[in-house]
Design a protein around this motif. Structure first.
Motif, PDB file in Angstrom:
ATOM      1  N   ILE A  63       8.455  12.821  -5.305  1.00 52.10           N
ATOM      2  CA  ILE A  63       8.326  12.288  -3.727  1.00 52.10           C
ATOM      3  C   ILE A  63       7.927  10.432  -3.237  1.00 52.10           C
ATOM      4  O   ILE A  63       8.309   9.897  -2.382  1.00 52.10           O
ATOM      5  CB  ILE A  63       7.231  13.327  -3.390  1.00 52.10           C
ATOM      6  N   SER A  64       6.643  10.774  -4.289  1.00 52.74           N
ATOM      7  CA  SER A  64       5.945   9.498  -3.342  1.00 52.74           C
ATOM      8  C   SER A  64       6.531   8.512  -3.911  1.00 52.74           C
ATOM      9  O   SER A  64       7.165   7.282  -3.459  1.00 52.74           O
ATOM     10  CB  SER A  64       5.075   9.179  -4.483  1.00 52.74           C
ATOM     11  N   ASP A  65       7.364   8.286  -4.935  1.00 50.70           N
ATOM     12  CA  ASP A  65       8.702   6.998  -5.741  1.00 50.70           C
ATOM     13  C   ASP A  65       9.766   7.354  -4.178  1.00 50.70           C
ATOM     14  O   ASP A  65      10.315   6.276  -4.160  1.00 50.70           O
ATOM     15  CB  ASP A  65       8.982   7.394  -7.283  1.00 50.70           C
ATOM     16  N   ASP A  72      10.653   0.916   0.175  1.00 48.12           N
ATOM     17  CA  ASP A  72      11.744  -0.554   0.322  1.00 48.12           C
ATOM     18  C   ASP A  72      13.190  -1.272   0.394  1.00 48.12           C
ATOM     19  O   ASP A  72      13.125  -1.656   1.260  1.00 48.12           O
ATOM     20  CB  ASP A  72      12.251   0.355  -0.685  1.00 48.12           C
ATOM     21  N   ALA A  73      13.396   0.535   1.055  1.00 50.05           N
ATOM     22  CA  ALA A  73      14.656  -0.333   2.543  1.00 50.05           C
ATOM     23  C   ALA A  73      14.340  -0.590   3.690  1.00 50.05           C
ATOM     24  O   ALA A  73      14.883  -1.665   4.013  1.00 50.05           O
ATOM     25  CB  ALA A  73      15.166   1.369   2.559  1.00 50.05           C
ATOM     26  N   ALA A  74      13.232  -0.686   4.312  1.00 47.24           N
ATOM     27  CA  ALA A  74      12.722  -0.321   5.465  1.00 47.24           C
ATOM     28  C   ALA A  74      12.678  -2.186   4.717  1.00 47.24           C
ATOM     29  O   ALA A  74      12.999  -3.515   6.257  1.00 47.24           O
ATOM     30  CB  ALA A  74      11.355  -0.051   5.712  1.00 47.24           C
ATOM     31  N   ALA A  75      11.629  -2.683   4.323  1.00 48.83           N
ATOM     32  CA  ALA A  75      11.144  -4.425   3.014  1.00 48.83           C
ATOM     33  C   ALA A  75      12.775  -4.728   3.333  1.00 48.83           C
ATOM     34  O   ALA A  75      12.527  -5.976   3.431  1.00 48.83           O
ATOM     35  CB  ALA A  75      10.419  -3.567   2.008  1.00 48.83           C
ATOM     36  N   LEU A  76      13.802  -4.268   2.969  1.00 48.36           N
ATOM     37  CA  LEU A  76      14.624  -5.383   2.496  1.00 48.36           C
ATOM     38  C   LEU A  76      15.578  -5.088   3.755  1.00 48.36           C
ATOM     39  O   LEU A  76      15.909  -6.343   4.041  1.00 48.36           O
ATOM     40  CB  LEU A  76      15.878  -4.599   1.039  1.00 48.36           C
ATOM     41  N   GLY A  77      15.726  -4.266   4.724  1.00 46.39           N
ATOM     42  CA  GLY A  77      16.526  -4.797   6.102  1.00 46.39           C
ATOM     43  C   GLY A  77      15.311  -5.518   6.896  1.00 46.39           C
ATOM     44  O   GLY A  77      16.336  -6.391   7.263  1.00 46.39           O
ATOM     45  N   LEU A  78      14.102  -5.450   6.441  1.00 41.44           N
ATOM     46  CA  LEU A  78      13.527  -6.789   7.121  1.00 41.44           C
ATOM     47  C   LEU A  78      13.208  -8.128   6.571  1.00 41.44           C
ATOM     48  O   LEU A  78      13.828  -9.416   7.387  1.00 41.44           O
ATOM     49  CB  LEU A  78      11.775  -6.498   7.689  1.00 41.44           C
ATOM     50  N   ALA A  79      13.676  -7.663   5.176  1.00 39.64           N
ATOM     51  CA  ALA A  79      14.220  -9.251   4.560  1.00 39.64           C
ATOM     52  C   ALA A  79      15.365  -9.464   5.168  1.00 39.64           C
ATOM     53  O   ALA A  79      15.327 -11.167   5.273  1.00 39.64           O
ATOM     54  CB  ALA A  79      14.043  -9.051   3.366  1.00 39.64           C
ATOM     55  N   VAL A 108       4.274  -7.514   7.712  1.00 41.93           N
ATOM     56  CA  VAL A 108       4.688  -6.148   8.020  1.00 41.93           C
ATOM     57  C   VAL A 108       5.386  -5.117   6.732  1.00 41.93           C
ATOM     58  O   VAL A 108       4.760  -4.213   6.711  1.00 41.93           O
ATOM     59  CB  VAL A 108       6.070  -6.068   8.670  1.00 41.93           C
ATOM     60  N   ASN A 109       5.817  -6.258   5.709  1.00 38.44           N
ATOM     61  CA  ASN A 109       5.776  -4.974   4.803  1.00 38.44           C
ATOM     62  C   ASN A 109       5.658  -5.022   3.913  1.00 38.44           C
ATOM     63  O   ASN A 109       4.623  -3.500   3.771  1.00 38.44           O
ATOM     64  CB  ASN A 109       6.955  -6.100   3.267  1.00 38.44           C
ATOM     65  N   SER A 110       3.853  -5.538   3.331  1.00 33.60           N
ATOM     66  CA  SER A 110       2.466  -5.598   2.762  1.00 33.60           C
ATOM     67  C   SER A 110       1.946  -4.333   3.113  1.00 33.60           C
ATOM     68  O   SER A 110       1.050  -3.796   2.562  1.00 33.60           O
ATOM     69  CB  SER A 110       1.982  -6.669   2.735  1.00 33.60           C
ATOM     70  N   LEU A 111       1.550  -4.925   4.780  1.00 34.89           N
ATOM     71  CA  LEU A 111       0.907  -3.516   5.709  1.00 34.89           C
ATOM     72  C   LEU A 111       1.607  -1.904   5.549  1.00 34.89           C
ATOM     73  O   LEU A 111       0.823  -0.798   5.415  1.00 34.89           O
ATOM     74  CB  LEU A 111       0.832  -4.264   6.982  1.00 34.89           C
ATOM     75  N   VAL A 112       2.828  -1.918   5.838  1.00 33.30           N
ATOM     76  CA  VAL A 112       3.248  -1.166   5.067  1.00 33.30           C
ATOM     77  C   VAL A 112       3.257  -0.257   3.890  1.00 33.30           C
ATOM     78  O   VAL A 112       2.833   0.841   4.052  1.00 33.30           O
ATOM     79  CB  VAL A 112       4.638  -1.137   4.915  1.00 33.30           C
ATOM     80  N   LEU A 113       3.071  -1.158   2.617  1.00 32.96           N
ATOM     81  CA  LEU A 113       2.718  -0.211   1.483  1.00 32.96           C
ATOM     82  C   LEU A 113       1.585   0.111   1.307  1.00 32.96           C
ATOM     83  O   LEU A 113       0.845   0.767   0.643  1.00 32.96           O
ATOM     84  CB  LEU A 113       3.103  -1.633   1.085  1.00 32.96           C
ATOM     85  N   LEU A 114       0.748  -0.550   2.032  1.00 33.12           N
ATOM     86  CA  LEU A 114      -0.884  -0.334   2.380  1.00 33.12           C
ATOM     87  C   LEU A 114      -1.095   0.907   2.982  1.00 33.12           C
ATOM     88  O   LEU A 114      -1.732   1.759   2.226  1.00 33.12           O
ATOM     89  CB  LEU A 114      -1.886  -0.918   2.944  1.00 33.12           C
ATOM     90  N   VAL A 115      -0.183   1.586   3.918  1.00 32.77           N
ATOM     91  CA  VAL A 115      -0.415   2.612   4.112  1.00 32.77           C
ATOM     92  C   VAL A 115       0.710   3.730   3.498  1.00 32.77           C
ATOM     93  O   VAL A 115      -0.177   5.352   2.766  1.00 32.77           O
ATOM     94  CB  VAL A 115       0.704   2.555   6.157  1.00 32.77           C
ATOM     95  N   LEU A 116       0.989   3.692   2.553  1.00 34.56           N
ATOM     96  CA  LEU A 116       1.653   4.592   0.949  1.00 34.56           C
ATOM     97  C   LEU A 116       0.910   4.797   0.218  1.00 34.56           C
ATOM     98  O   LEU A 116       0.686   5.415  -0.113  1.00 34.56           O
ATOM     99  CB  LEU A 116       3.376   3.770   1.093  1.00 34.56           C
ATOM    100  N   LEU A 209      -1.519   0.017  -8.538  1.00 34.39           N
ATOM    101  CA  LEU A 209      -0.717  -1.842  -9.414  1.00 34.39           C
ATOM    102  C   LEU A 209       0.193  -1.564  -8.100  1.00 34.39           C
ATOM    103  O   LEU A 209       0.181  -2.973  -7.692  1.00 34.39           O
ATOM    104  CB  LEU A 209       0.239  -0.725 -10.558  1.00 34.39           C
ATOM    105  N   ILE A 210       0.619  -1.355  -7.600  1.00 33.89           N
ATOM    106  CA  ILE A 210       2.164  -1.730  -6.201  1.00 33.89           C
ATOM    107  C   ILE A 210       0.339  -2.537  -4.740  1.00 33.89           C
ATOM    108  O   ILE A 210       0.742  -3.337  -4.902  1.00 33.89           O
ATOM    109  CB  ILE A 210       1.867  -0.162  -5.068  1.00 33.89           C
ATOM    110  N   LEU A 211      -0.508  -1.528  -5.430  1.00 35.25           N
ATOM    111  CA  LEU A 211      -2.181  -2.052  -4.447  1.00 35.25           C
ATOM    112  C   LEU A 211      -2.693  -3.269  -4.830  1.00 35.25           C
ATOM    113  O   LEU A 211      -2.028  -4.381  -4.246  1.00 35.25           O
ATOM    114  CB  LEU A 211      -3.000  -1.372  -4.145  1.00 35.25           C
ATOM    115  N   ARG A 212      -2.106  -3.624  -6.128  1.00 38.23           N
ATOM    116  CA  ARG A 212      -2.555  -5.237  -6.586  1.00 38.23           C
ATOM    117  C   ARG A 212      -1.818  -6.747  -6.075  1.00 38.23           C
ATOM    118  O   ARG A 212      -1.839  -7.113  -5.924  1.00 38.23           O
ATOM    119  CB  ARG A 212      -2.667  -5.265  -8.382  1.00 38.23           C
ATOM    120  N   SER A 213      -0.492  -5.934  -6.673  1.00 38.96           N
ATOM    121  CA  SER A 213       0.747  -6.089  -6.268  1.00 38.96           C
ATOM    122  C   SER A 213       0.680  -7.190  -4.746  1.00 38.96           C
ATOM    123  O   SER A 213       1.283  -8.302  -3.441  1.00 38.96           O
ATOM    124  CB  SER A 213       2.049  -6.418  -6.604  1.00 38.96           C
ATOM    125  N   THR A 214       0.782  -6.233  -3.965  1.00 42.50           N
ATOM    126  CA  THR A 214       0.956  -5.716  -1.809  1.00 42.50           C
ATOM    127  C   THR A 214      -0.201  -6.851  -1.566  1.00 42.50           C
ATOM    128  O   THR A 214       0.389  -7.799  -0.913  1.00 42.50           O
ATOM    129  CB  THR A 214       0.407  -4.741  -2.069  1.00 42.50           C
TER     130      THR A 214
END
Length: 312
Positions: A63-65, A72-79, A108-116, A209-214
């Motif tokens: 589910i988390s994946d 990812d889809a939102a990030a790619l759409g924004l990109a 914005v993508n990075s902020l969304v990832l922090l929430v995730l 790991l996601i947090l570190r990259s974000t």
């Protein structure tokens, strides 16, 4: 410039760069949207499949994946949207063009990832205390398919244009790739051993790991949006080099920033003794800034230096 061009774009001649001006035209013309469009289609399609099977298998890792793939889809759409916007030429209301749209999307993508990440950590903590039944075989199969898709996405994005926006999207995809690996391992362990705690444990590991990259992308995009000095440029060295130019007495009100990622600009006031030497001094400054610091877009105001002891 023709009268027809001026009529079609009243401000076009004001944005015009001539032979001796900077090469940067305030518009990104080299960006290709095909890679992002295909990546968006693949990601969104599989996110739906993974979300449905994740709830059916009751797997937090899956589910988390799936949730990560949605981001990812939102990030790619924004990109994709940001790259389309950044191709627009400067206008009477946006004289610098729209290059900052890419950095804004990355932020914005990075902020969304922090929430995730926060949501995954919360859910993992809940499942450590009260483990839930997970269908390991379903998780294993779906995660394996997700891993293949994410490998394809990572390959596509790594071969595309290198900019802050696509790097942010690539960070998302790499995080999701790790999520697929974690879900794959989780499914195998649960299927063969029945140890349910592996599901939240691996989800927590991927979240970190996601947090570190974000954080890296967030820091870079924030620095850019705040008009910070570009990372490769030493602000103090630029000031010192300007003051070492023959004929320059001092420099003040100096600012260095990126107009769009990778396109530095400089403005400032230069005090000189002989104003008639300014064309010669300006050419020397331009050559030095481009050669030593990679700064092409320069706007300087020449001022006559005050005599010692004289008040301005």
């Amino acid at each position: 410039m023709s009268l027809e061009t001026r009529a079609a774009s009243p401000s076009a001649h004001l944005h015009e760069h001539r032979s001796d001006d900077a090469k940067y035209k305030h518009v990104s013309v080299q960006r290709s949207q095909k890679v992002l469009a295909w990546a968006l289609l693949l990601t969104l399609s599989f996110a739906v499949v993974e979300a449905v099977t994740g709830f059916m298998a009751n797997s937090l890792a899956l589910i988390s994946d799936a949730g990560h793939m949605v981001t990812d889809a939102a990030a790619l759409g924004l990109a994709l949207l940001a790259q389309m916007i950044s191709k627009r030429p400067p206008s009477a209301r946006h004289s610098f063009g729209f290059g900052r749209a890419e950095a804004l999307a990355a932020f914005v993508n990075s902020l969304v990832l922090l929430v995730l990440v926060a949501w995954i950590v919360y859910e993992a903590a809940q499942r450590f205390s009260t483990p839930e039944e997970v269908h390991g075989s379903t998780v294993f199969v779906v995660a394996g398919i997700g891993l293949l898709i994410n490998l394809v996405l990572a390959w596509m994005l790594s071969r595309g244009d290198s900019n802050m926006n696509t790097r942010a999207a690539l960070v998302n995809v790499m995080g999701d790739l790790l999520g697929s690996v974690a879900a794959l391992v989780s499914g195998a362990v649960i299927y063969y051993t029945g140890w349910m705690q592996i599901d939240p444990l691996l989800s927590l590991f991927v979240a970190l790991l996601i947090l570190r990259s974000t954080i890296g992308v967030l820091r870079e995009s924030y620095h850019f949006l705040m008009g910070g000095v570009p990372e490769p440029i030493d602000y103090l060295a630029v000031g010192a080099d300007l003051e070492h130019i023959d004929g320059v007495c001092s420099v003040h009100d100096l600012h260095v920033w990126d107009m769009s990622p990778g396109e530095p600009a400089l403005i400032g006031h230069v005090e000189i003794v002989e104003l008639q030497r300014w064309p010669e001094i300006l050419q020397a400054i331009k050559a030095m800034l481009l050669d030593k610091h990679g700064i092409d877009h320069i706007t300087l105001q020449a001022e006559v230096a005050q005599a010692p002891g004289r008040q301005p």
